[in-house]
Design an enzyme around this catalytic site. Structure first.
Site, PDB file in Angstrom:
ATOM      1  N   PHE A  72      -6.888  -2.217  48.847  1.00  0.00           N
ATOM      2  CA  PHE A  72      -7.720  -1.273  49.600  1.00  0.00           C
ATOM      3  C   PHE A  72      -8.387  -1.906  50.815  1.00  0.00           C
ATOM      4  O   PHE A  72      -8.828  -1.197  51.718  1.00  0.00           O
ATOM      5  CB  PHE A  72      -8.804  -0.662  48.679  1.00  0.00           C
ATOM      6  CG  PHE A  72      -9.974  -1.564  48.418  1.00  0.00           C
ATOM      7  CD1 PHE A  72     -11.017  -1.662  49.347  1.00  0.00           C
ATOM      8  CD2 PHE A  72     -10.054  -2.345  47.270  1.00  0.00           C
ATOM      9  CE1 PHE A  72     -12.096  -2.502  49.131  1.00  0.00           C
ATOM     10  CE2 PHE A  72     -11.127  -3.179  47.036  1.00  0.00           C
ATOM     11  CZ  PHE A  72     -12.147  -3.265  47.976  1.00  0.00           C
TER      12      PHE A  72
ATOM     13  N   GLU B 100      -4.454   3.496  46.327  1.00  0.00           N
ATOM     14  CA  GLU B 100      -4.837   4.905  46.146  1.00  0.00           C
ATOM     15  C   GLU B 100      -6.229   5.172  46.711  1.00  0.00           C
ATOM     16  O   GLU B 100      -6.596   6.322  46.956  1.00  0.00           O
ATOM     17  CB  GLU B 100      -4.763   5.292  44.660  1.00  0.00           C
ATOM     18  CG  GLU B 100      -5.708   4.562  43.719  1.00  0.00           C
ATOM     19  CD  GLU B 100      -5.199   3.180  43.290  1.00  0.00           C
ATOM     20  OE1 GLU B 100      -4.323   2.620  43.973  1.00  0.00           O
ATOM     21  OE2 GLU B 100      -5.704   2.653  42.274  1.00  0.00           O
TER      22      GLU B 100
ATOM     23  N   CYS C  66     -10.124 -11.188  51.147  1.00  0.00           N
ATOM     24  CA  CYS C  66      -9.580 -12.318  50.387  1.00  0.00           C
ATOM     25  C   CYS C  66      -9.920 -13.631  51.071  1.00  0.00           C
ATOM     26  O   CYS C  66      -9.769 -14.695  50.490  1.00  0.00           O
ATOM     27  CB  CYS C  66      -8.071 -12.179  50.233  1.00  0.00           C
ATOM     28  SG  CYS C  66      -7.209 -12.371  51.799  1.00  0.00           S
TER      29      CYS C  66
ATOM     30  N   LYS D 136       3.679   1.460  49.124  1.00  0.00           N
ATOM     31  CA  LYS D 136       2.715   2.137  48.263  1.00  0.00           C
ATOM     32  C   LYS D 136       1.330   1.560  48.580  1.00  0.00           C
ATOM     33  O   LYS D 136       0.978   0.481  48.135  1.00  0.00           O
ATOM     34  CB  LYS D 136       3.018   1.930  46.768  1.00  0.00           C
ATOM     35  CG  LYS D 136       2.198   2.911  45.922  1.00  0.00           C
ATOM     36  CD  LYS D 136       1.717   2.353  44.611  1.00  0.00           C
ATOM     37  CE  LYS D 136       0.562   1.441  44.691  1.00  0.00           C
ATOM     38  NZ  LYS D 136      -0.751   2.045  45.020  1.00  0.00           N
TER      39      LYS D 136
ATOM     40  N   GLU E 236     -14.017 -13.870  41.310  1.00  0.00           N
ATOM     41  CA  GLU E 236     -14.060 -13.229  42.622  1.00  0.00           C
ATOM     42  C   GLU E 236     -14.881 -11.945  42.483  1.00  0.00           C
ATOM     43  O   GLU E 236     -14.500 -11.040  41.736  1.00  0.00           O
ATOM     44  CB  GLU E 236     -12.640 -12.877  43.080  1.00  0.00           C
ATOM     45  CG  GLU E 236     -12.631 -12.209  44.446  1.00  0.00           C
ATOM     46  CD  GLU E 236     -11.240 -11.720  44.856  1.00  0.00           C
ATOM     47  OE1 GLU E 236     -10.551 -11.099  44.031  1.00  0.00           O
ATOM     48  OE2 GLU E 236     -10.866 -11.958  46.010  1.00  0.00           O
TER      49      GLU E 236
ATOM     50  N   SER F  53      -5.412  -8.120  43.547  1.00  0.00           N
ATOM     51  CA  SER F  53      -6.198  -9.058  42.739  1.00  0.00           C
ATOM     52  C   SER F  53      -5.272  -9.984  41.936  1.00  0.00           C
ATOM     53  O   SER F  53      -4.115  -9.655  41.680  1.00  0.00           O
ATOM     54  CB  SER F  53      -7.105  -8.269  41.798  1.00  0.00           C
ATOM     55  OG  SER F  53      -6.310  -7.409  41.003  1.00  0.00           O
TER      56      SER F  53
HETATM   57  P1  NAD Z   1      -5.907  -4.337  43.008  1.00  0.00           P
HETATM   58  O1  NAD Z   1      -5.202  -5.499  42.409  1.00  0.00           O
HETATM   59  O2  NAD Z   1      -6.814  -3.532  42.172  1.00  0.00           O
HETATM   60  O3  NAD Z   1      -4.839  -3.292  43.605  1.00  0.00           O
HETATM   61  C1  NAD Z   1      -3.820  -3.710  44.493  1.00  0.00           C
HETATM   62  C2  NAD Z   1      -2.645  -2.752  44.362  1.00  0.00           C
HETATM   63  O4  NAD Z   1      -2.144  -2.814  43.024  1.00  0.00           O
HETATM   64  C3  NAD Z   1      -3.014  -1.294  44.635  1.00  0.00           C
HETATM   65  O5  NAD Z   1      -1.988  -0.695  45.391  1.00  0.00           O
HETATM   66  C4  NAD Z   1      -3.109  -0.687  43.239  1.00  0.00           C
HETATM   67  O6  NAD Z   1      -2.759   0.671  43.209  1.00  0.00           O
HETATM   68  C5  NAD Z   1      -2.110  -1.509  42.447  1.00  0.00           C
HETATM   69  N1  NAD Z   1      -2.485  -1.636  41.022  1.00  0.00           N
HETATM   70  C6  NAD Z   1      -3.716  -1.518  40.482  1.00  0.00           C
HETATM   71  N2  NAD Z   1      -3.653  -1.719  39.143  1.00  0.00           N
HETATM   72  C7  NAD Z   1      -2.363  -1.979  38.840  1.00  0.00           C
HETATM   73  C8  NAD Z   1      -1.672  -2.288  37.629  1.00  0.00           C
HETATM   74  N3  NAD Z   1      -2.309  -2.367  36.466  1.00  0.00           N
HETATM   75  N4  NAD Z   1      -0.345  -2.511  37.693  1.00  0.00           N
HETATM   76  C9  NAD Z   1       0.313  -2.444  38.865  1.00  0.00           C
HETATM   77  N5  NAD Z   1      -0.300  -2.160  40.045  1.00  0.00           N
HETATM   78  C10 NAD Z   1      -1.615  -1.936  40.047  1.00  0.00           C
HETATM   79  O7  NAD Z   1      -6.657  -4.895  44.314  1.00  0.00           O
HETATM   80  P2  NAD Z   1      -7.680  -4.128  45.264  1.00  0.00           P
HETATM   81  O8  NAD Z   1      -8.972  -3.948  44.542  1.00  0.00           O
HETATM   82  O9  NAD Z   1      -7.045  -2.946  45.877  1.00  0.00           O
HETATM   83  O10 NAD Z   1      -7.852  -5.204  46.432  1.00  0.00           O
HETATM   84  C11 NAD Z   1      -8.721  -6.292  46.351  1.00  0.00           C
HETATM   85  C12 NAD Z   1      -8.022  -7.548  45.892  1.00  0.00           C
HETATM   86  O11 NAD Z   1      -6.956  -7.875  46.777  1.00  0.00           O
HETATM   87  C13 NAD Z   1      -8.938  -8.751  45.896  1.00  0.00           C
HETATM   88  O12 NAD Z   1      -8.709  -9.504  44.750  1.00  0.00           O
HETATM   89  C14 NAD Z   1      -8.502  -9.520  47.149  1.00  0.00           C
HETATM   90  O13 NAD Z   1      -8.793 -10.904  47.121  1.00  0.00           O
HETATM   91  C15 NAD Z   1      -7.044  -9.256  47.135  1.00  0.00           C
HETATM   92  N6  NAD Z   1      -6.460  -9.500  48.452  1.00  0.00           N
HETATM   93  C16 NAD Z   1      -5.729 -10.635  48.605  1.00  0.00           C
HETATM   94  C17 NAD Z   1      -5.188 -10.944  49.843  1.00  0.00           C
HETATM   95  C18 NAD Z   1      -4.392 -12.214  50.028  1.00  0.00           C
HETATM   96  O14 NAD Z   1      -3.762 -12.369  51.057  1.00  0.00           O
HETATM   97  N7  NAD Z   1      -4.395 -13.125  49.087  1.00  0.00           N
HETATM   98  C19 NAD Z   1      -5.396 -10.078  50.919  1.00  0.00           C
HETATM   99  C20 NAD Z   1      -6.136  -8.905  50.717  1.00  0.00           C
HETATM  100  C21 NAD Z   1      -6.680  -8.629  49.459  1.00  0.00           C
END
Ligand code: NAD
Length: 492
Positions: free
Chosen positions: A152, A179, A284, A176, A386, A229
């Site tokens: 997000f 959401e 991140c 994708k 985090e 994450s």
């Molecule tokens: P998230 O892991 O909750 O969601 C990321 C994606 O995974 C979304 O599209 C979501 O719909 C999907 N998702 C959620 N639950 C899932 C599941 N159980 N199985 C499969 N897919 C699932 O992350 P977020 O809250 O949207 O974003 C924040 C996180 O992203 C933080 O941890 C941040 O550090 C990380 N991030 C990392 C980088 C990097 O380059 N390392 C860059 C941006 C964000």
């Protein structure tokens, strides 16, 4: 009150209502109102998008790289023409300041610019006479359907880390988005359609775990790019590699900033503030731990707390003077409050408490002010996990080595930063620190489009990162040809 609109999917070049019955709310975090609903697509719908991408692949792969690049040049121009509009959509659904949104859209556009160089980027290598009369060369070819699952926190930039490079290389694509923030991705794909991207080359679906599982395991998918994450990044890597996909999976982070007493105070405080509280800490690359080595605390802590207290928190969608916005959802705000409570229980000292922040005219926004914990120990949950919000943990160590050891033991490895005026300290730090992106006297060392976004350890699962030449390698496979032509006519 009218129901918020459920956003569409884009499959095979057609915008359509999703067949999903479940939806997930999309909020404007600045005032807490629901502004849209995201359909939680199922395996059938996601399968249709993959099939559309699969059907479009042969023609797109045969399209000369220079023509594919022309679509990206047109896309880049449309992104410029709609730069302000896109930035506003990002602010509206994410909550970050307009300036931060502009910065992130700019970073995304830079990847499109990089991908416009496809004809050069895709060039192979050759060597004449590897043995007498025999030549050898490599060419790069696309793989097929590429999918991307994004988080997000950067609704335009993160999808653009992969989309332009994947299609420039001749792959077709299914995105994708999170959401929580579907609106920016929708506007971006509309612009790509307007740029002349052929039907089926790029598709957009929505959903959660069910949709993602289909993307990870469908037999027609060749590459998976995930950003999110760490637990999900690890799950995505394991599931998709088991299904035979090529995977790049970027996870969460706990980025350490180390300050030595010889660092310049004003520029260091500026960089630490930007790093800890930029995008309300939902980054991140956020600096979430500040280690004061030697006696740096005596020079830096007071100016830091002054700056944190002065920071103007506000509704970024209507107040251009807001320096920090709300966090993405009420649920996330509540989890940050719970982490702060836990930090207090574990004995950290709450130096600046952001929980009592008041934002005039936006009582239902998801606000947490800049928060600083002092005397944090490495075993405390606020140091290990985090938090992904505007909460900075301050630690103290006797020397640089002790500070680097704490950073190296964190388990993550996205970014690490040192503030100093000593070249020798900087060199030692760069050599020993266990992180993939290093900053010297800069707060957030996020590499530009032509360098890899190079997370390590639990911040990245895979081999080839997004951006730069690693991105091109990820989205292509090499073919090596050894040529021998027997000169029976003796031409020369
Ligand atoms: P998230 O892991 O909750 O969601 C990321 C994606 O995974 C979304 O599209 C979501 O719909 C999907 N998702 C959620 N639950 C899932 C599941 N159980 N199985 C499969 N897919 C699932 O992350 P977020 O809250 O949207 O974003 C924040 C996180 O992203 C933080 O941890 C941040 O550090 C990380 N991030 C990392 C980088 C990097 O380059 N390392 C860059 C941006 C964000």
């Amino acid at each position: 009150m009218p129901q918020p609109e459920t956003v569409p999917v884009f499959i095979g070049g057609e915008w359509q209502a999703s067949s999903a019955t479940d939806t997930s709310p999309v909020y404007n975090p600045s005032d807490g109102t629901q502004i849209a609903a995201t359909p939680m697509g199922d395996a059938t719908e996601v399968g249709r998008a993959i099939e559309a991408a699969h059907a479009a692949f042969p023609e797109w792969a045969e399209t000369p790289a220079v023509d594919r690049a022309r679509v990206l040049f047109a896309f880049k121009q449309l992104l410029e023409d709609h730069f302000e509009e896109l930035s506003q959509i990002v602010t509206r659904e994410h909550g970050k300041t307009l300036e931060e949104s502009r910065g992130s859209v700019r970073r995304g556009i830079e990847v499109v610019e990089f991908a416009c160089g496809a004809p050069s980027l895709l060039m192979g290598e050759s060597l004449e006479n590897i043995a007498r009369g025999i030549d050898c060369d490599t060419i790069r070819q696309p793989l097929g359907v590429s999918v991307a699952i994004s988080p997000f926190n950067f609704p335009v930039m993160v999808p653009l880390w992969t989309l332009p490079v994947a299609i420039a290389c001749g792959n077709t694509f299914v995105l994708k988005p999170s959401e929580k923030v579907p609106l920016s991705a929708i506007r971006m794909i509309e612009l790509l359609e307007e740029a002349g991207c052929p039907k089926g080359v790029v598709n957009l679906v929505h959903g959660g775990k069910g949709a993602v599982d289909t993307l990870l395991t469908h037999p027609d998918v060749r590459t998976v790019s995930f950003v999110g994450s760490t637990p999900i990044a690890k799950y995505v890597y394991e599931t998709a590699t088991r299904a035979g996909k090529r995977v790049q999976s970027a996870g969460g982070a706990k980025n350490y900033m180390i300050v030595l007493p010889d660092a310049d105070v004003d520029s260091t405080i500026d960089a630490v503030m930007g790093s800890a509280y930029g995008c309300a800490g939902e980054r991140c690359m956020a600096g979430s731990v500040l280690v004061c080595a030697e006696d740096a605390g005596s020079r830096f802590l007071d100016p830091l707390s002054d700056a944190a207290r002065k920071m103007r928190v506000g509704p970024t969608d209507r107040d251009p003077d807001s320096q920090m916005g709300a966090v993405v959802t009420r649920q996330h705000l509540e989890s940050l409050h719970a982490s702060i409570e836990e930090g207090l229980r574990e004995g950290a000292e709450l130096f600046v408490d952001g929980r009592d922040v008041k934002v005039e005219g936006a009582p239902d926004g998801f606000y947490l002010g800049p928060t600083v914990f002092d005397k944090v120990q490495p075993n405390m949950s606020i140091a290990r996990n985090e938090l992904f919000g505007p909460v900075l943990s301050v630690m103290h160590t006797d020397d640089l080595q002790g500070a680097v050891e704490r950073c190296n033991n964190s388990g993550f490895g996205n970014a690490a930063v040192l503030f100093t005026s000593s070249g020798a300290a900087a060199r030692t730090f760069r050599h020993h620190v266990n992180a993939g992106m290093v900053g010297i006297n800069v707060g957030v060392p996020a590499p530009m489009a032509f360098f890899p976004f190079s997370g390590w350890n639990n911040s990245f699962f895979g081999d080839l990162h997004v951006q730069g030449h690693e991105g091109v390698s990820f989205f292509t496979r090499q073919k090596v040809t050894i040529n021998r032509w027997i000169d029976t006519k003796r031409y020369f």
